[in-house]
Structure formats: C-alpha cells, structure tokens
Design a protein around this motif. Structure first.
Motif, PDB file in Angstrom:
ATOM      1  N   GLU A 176      11.984  12.866   5.760  1.00  0.00           N
ATOM      2  CA  GLU A 176      13.324  12.731   6.334  1.00  0.00           C
ATOM      3  C   GLU A 176      14.393  12.984   5.281  1.00  0.00           C
ATOM      4  O   GLU A 176      15.372  13.693   5.523  1.00  0.00           O
ATOM      5  CB  GLU A 176      13.479  11.326   6.934  1.00  0.00           C
ATOM      6  N   LEU A 177      14.218  12.422   4.091  1.00  0.00           N
ATOM      7  CA  LEU A 177      15.224  12.577   3.040  1.00  0.00           C
ATOM      8  C   LEU A 177      15.298  14.014   2.533  1.00  0.00           C
ATOM      9  O   LEU A 177      16.384  14.540   2.289  1.00  0.00           O
ATOM     10  CB  LEU A 177      14.923  11.626   1.885  1.00  0.00           C
ATOM     11  N   TYR A 178      14.155  14.675   2.404  1.00  0.00           N
ATOM     12  CA  TYR A 178      14.148  16.039   1.886  1.00  0.00           C
ATOM     13  C   TYR A 178      14.657  17.044   2.913  1.00  0.00           C
ATOM     14  O   TYR A 178      15.222  18.075   2.538  1.00  0.00           O
ATOM     15  CB  TYR A 178      12.736  16.425   1.433  1.00  0.00           C
ATOM     16  N   GLU A 179      14.464  16.758   4.184  1.00  0.00           N
ATOM     17  CA  GLU A 179      14.879  17.697   5.224  1.00  0.00           C
ATOM     18  C   GLU A 179      16.252  17.378   5.801  1.00  0.00           C
ATOM     19  O   GLU A 179      16.919  18.268   6.330  1.00  0.00           O
ATOM     20  CB  GLU A 179      13.843  17.721   6.355  1.00  0.00           C
ATOM     21  N   ASN A 180      16.669  16.114   5.689  1.00  0.00           N
ATOM     22  CA  ASN A 180      17.916  15.711   6.318  1.00  0.00           C
ATOM     23  C   ASN A 180      18.675  14.716   5.443  1.00  0.00           C
ATOM     24  O   ASN A 180      18.868  13.560   5.833  1.00  0.00           O
ATOM     25  CB  ASN A 180      17.610  15.100   7.698  1.00  0.00           C
ATOM     26  N   GLY A 220       0.767  -1.235   0.000  1.00  0.00           N
ATOM     27  CA  GLY A 220       0.000   0.000   0.000  1.00  0.00           C
ATOM     28  C   GLY A 220       0.795   1.281   0.000  1.00  0.00           C
ATOM     29  O   GLY A 220       0.221   2.366   0.011  1.00  0.00           O
ATOM     30  N   GLU A 221       2.118   1.207  -0.046  1.00  0.00           N
ATOM     31  CA  GLU A 221       2.909   2.430  -0.036  1.00  0.00           C
ATOM     32  C   GLU A 221       3.422   2.757  -1.443  1.00  0.00           C
ATOM     33  O   GLU A 221       3.301   1.961  -2.384  1.00  0.00           O
ATOM     34  CB  GLU A 221       4.087   2.326   0.934  1.00  0.00           C
ATOM     35  N   THR A 222       3.995   3.942  -1.567  1.00  0.00           N
ATOM     36  CA  THR A 222       4.626   4.360  -2.818  1.00  0.00           C
ATOM     37  C   THR A 222       6.098   4.628  -2.544  1.00  0.00           C
ATOM     38  O   THR A 222       6.433   5.485  -1.721  1.00  0.00           O
ATOM     39  CB  THR A 222       3.973   5.639  -3.373  1.00  0.00           C
ATOM     40  N   LEU A 223       6.960   3.885  -3.209  1.00  0.00           N
ATOM     41  CA  LEU A 223       8.400   4.127  -3.122  1.00  0.00           C
ATOM     42  C   LEU A 223       8.819   4.903  -4.360  1.00  0.00           C
ATOM     43  O   LEU A 223       8.654   4.420  -5.486  1.00  0.00           O
ATOM     44  CB  LEU A 223       9.177   2.818  -3.034  1.00  0.00           C
ATOM     45  N   GLY A 224       9.340   6.101  -4.173  1.00  0.00           N
ATOM     46  CA  GLY A 224       9.839   6.890  -5.289  1.00  0.00           C
ATOM     47  C   GLY A 224      11.278   6.513  -5.595  1.00  0.00           C
ATOM     48  O   GLY A 224      12.110   6.414  -4.683  1.00  0.00           O
ATOM     49  N   ARG A 283       8.087  13.982  -4.181  1.00  0.00           N
ATOM     50  CA  ARG A 283       7.791  14.391  -2.802  1.00  0.00           C
ATOM     51  C   ARG A 283       6.290  14.367  -2.532  1.00  0.00           C
ATOM     52  O   ARG A 283       5.849  14.025  -1.436  1.00  0.00           O
ATOM     53  CB  ARG A 283       8.355  15.791  -2.546  1.00  0.00           C
ATOM     54  N   HIS A 284       5.518  14.708  -3.542  1.00  0.00           N
ATOM     55  CA  HIS A 284       4.063  14.778  -3.385  1.00  0.00           C
ATOM     56  C   HIS A 284       3.431  13.404  -3.254  1.00  0.00           C
ATOM     57  O   HIS A 284       2.514  13.213  -2.447  1.00  0.00           O
ATOM     58  CB  HIS A 284       3.457  15.522  -4.580  1.00  0.00           C
TER      59      HIS A 284
END
Length: 346
Positions: free
Chosen positions: A249-253, A44-48, A227-228
């Motif tokens: 987490e990845l976008y901020e750190n 059920g998740e989306t991995l970019g 990101r969206h």
C-alpha cells in the motif's frame, strides 16, 4: 491502534539529548532526536523503519531497548500469558530478565564484536550473563546457533578478525538469537555489507523468522531491501513518523510528500527504465530547532500556509494507512510504478 496480536506498542516516545555549554555545562537547547513517535508491531511480522540519515531511526530502536534512556512516552511490551509492561518505567533490576525477550543486531559487524573474545565466547556471553547455560551445555547451544546462521561450529575458537563482514554479521545474528527472543531490532544489518552479501543476510533473517517465530523492527534507509523483507513500513523524518502502512500500500499509494520523494530515489537495475526523480530543496532542518508546523514544509513542493502554522495530526486514512499531512486526502501522489513511468503528481 492495538489488538490481540500486538507484541510491542510505542506511544508518544520522546528522546531529547541536552546541548550543554559554558563552564557550568548548563543545558541551552535540546536535540529532538525522537519526537512523539507512535507505532505498533504485531507478533511474527516485520515492521520496516525507513528515513534518511539522522532522522532518528537508530535512536528509536535503542530507546525501545533502553540502551538509551527515553525522555518520555510509553514502550509497552505484550507478553504472552502475562500482563503487558511499560519498559520505560521499569527499574534496571526488573528490566534485566525482560531483556532476554528483546535483542538487537547492530549495524557495524566490525565494531560490534569484541576483538579479544573468541566467537564461542561472543555468542555464548548472553547465556552466561543471564545464567541460562554454562560449560558443555553452553558450548552445545553455541554450536547450535552457529549452525542456524550458516557457520561451521568449528569456528568457535577463532577470533573476529578471521572473518569477512558477512560472516561477522552472521555471528552478531547468532548472538542476538542466543536467548530465544521474541523481538529483534535489526539496526541497518546489511548497510555495511557488499550488495552480493546483503541478499544472503536478508534471506537468512527471513528463514530464521519462520523457524523461530521472530518479530523484527527492521531499520534501514534502502527502500528496496525494506520492501522485500517488511510486512509494514513506517517512514521517519526529523524525529517523527510521518507515514505508516502495509508495504504494498505504501509503495503503490503514498500519502505523504516525503514518502513520494523517498520512493523516487529507489534505484532500478535497468538502464532503459526512466525514473522521475523528485529533488528536495534545501537540507534537513536541525533537530535542535525544528520548523514550526509540519516539519517537512520547508522542503515540500505542495506546502501551503497552514503547513507552517499547524502540526498535522497522525491519522488513519483507512485500512490502517496512517499519515501526518494536512492534504493527504486531496493530493494524488505517485507510487513506485508511476514514478518509473516518469509521471508527475498534480
């Protein structure tokens, strides 16, 4: 790395393409398109999956589905109520029924639809191939699918050339959903579309995910789109995954210098906003002859001697934030907000 929620687990996936020369077409080198890639996707998740052109994103997606045969590694598909299977080792006969649970949305909505087939035949073809439905039952299913992606069922008798790019991509999405799959690999599904249409398709994918409980591997090079839509993000460089973490987490750190450079290239729709761009020196090395040690070290502004000598391990820094950098715990890299303020890492 895995838990009970895992749907797909990739372990040390490798895909090399041979380079042949001479009269006898002898193999003289290997293009290391996918080189020891490991990650997992939960139900059920989306991995970019992001990275610049040529880094191996699309090859990774196609290798998972066995549209391209893997050179090595494991592709473990966890089926609910059944034993997990390694897709890489299955015969074609055994693999065929499993394909119903794994589908792909292609990047180009123009070349991925057969111009000689009607929309009804294109969307209904998987139903015929897998002997799921025929005749009126198939027609009813195609109507249902067209309605699900926002198209009028009366379009069934039309041909692809009668539709816009955004409509064609919706047709491709309907075809991917025909067999009610668990996993959908979306290979840059909006990169060929106008910006105004991209948002519509992204919103459609999100709505369909909620409605049908889909799991996405979303391949893209537009980090704002990723990101969206993504729950987690994996960053690829030269055939390797160099960082993977939860989206925020990845976008901020960020913990890998390449991720920091990618984030600095995300455009901001505000002329008064100033962004500290990180310009990488040189070009991406050839996958035929990748550099020793860390593949990113020739372009890394933080590189030291050890980077050219030893391959950094892909380790968990905590909270399932994986990265492959010798100095990940020491470097203080800038996330999106710091880059927008024009700050630079020390």
């Amino acid at each position: 790395m895995a838990d009970n929620q895992v749907l797909l687990e990739i372990k040390n996936l490798v895909k090399y393409f041979p380079v042949k020369k001479g009269v006898f077409r002898r193999t003289v080198a290997q293009v290391k398109a996918v080189d020891d890639v490991s990650f997992y996707i939960n139900h059920g998740e989306t991995l970019g999956l992001v990275g610049e052109s040529g880094c191996g994103k699309t090859t990774t997606g196609r290798t998972i589905l066995r549209l391209v045969e893997p050179t090595g590694g494991q592709i473990i598909f966890h089926r609910e109520g059944k034993e997990a299977v390694d897709i890489a080792k299955l015969s074609r006969r055994v693999l065929k029924p499993l394909r119903r649970q794994m589908q792909i949305i292609f990047q180009d909505p123009y070349s991925s639809l057969n111009p000689r087939m009607t929309i009804g035949d294109i969307v209904g073809e998987p139903l015929v191939v897998h002997k799921v439905a025929r005749g009126k039952e198939r027609e009813a299913r195609v109507r249902e699918l067209l309605e699900a992606v926002g198209l009028n069922p009366s379009y069934m008798k039309r041909y692809p050339h009668e539709f816009s790019g955004g409509q064609r991509q919706r047709i491709g999405i309907a075809r991917a959903l025909a067999l009610d799959p668990e996993l959908v690999i979306a290979d840059e599904p909006v990169s060929a579309l106008d910006v105004s249409i991209q948002a519509q398709v992204i919103n459609l994918l999100e709505d369909l995910q909620k409605e049908f409980g889909l799991t996405y591997l979303f391949i893209a090079h537009d980090l704002s789109v990723v990101r969206h839509i993504s729950s987690r993000v994996a960053v690829m460089y030269l055939g390797k995954v160099v960082e993977m973490a939860a989206t925020q987490e990845l976008y901020e750190n960020p913990k890998h210098p390449y991720t920091e450079a990618l984030l600095s290239a995300v455009p901001v729709p505000d002329p008064d906003y100033k962004m500290e761009r990180i310009i990488l020196e040189g070009d991406v090395p050839s996958p035929v002859n990748p550099p020793s040690g860390c593949p990113f070290h020739p372009r890394c502004r933080y590189a030291k001697e050890v980077c050219s000598q030893e391959v950094p391990p892909f380790v968990d820094l905590g909270n399932k934030h994986f990265t492959s950098c010798h100095f990940a715990r020491e470097l203080q890299l800038n996330g999106v907000e710091e880059l927008r303020r024009g700050e630079t890492a020390q």
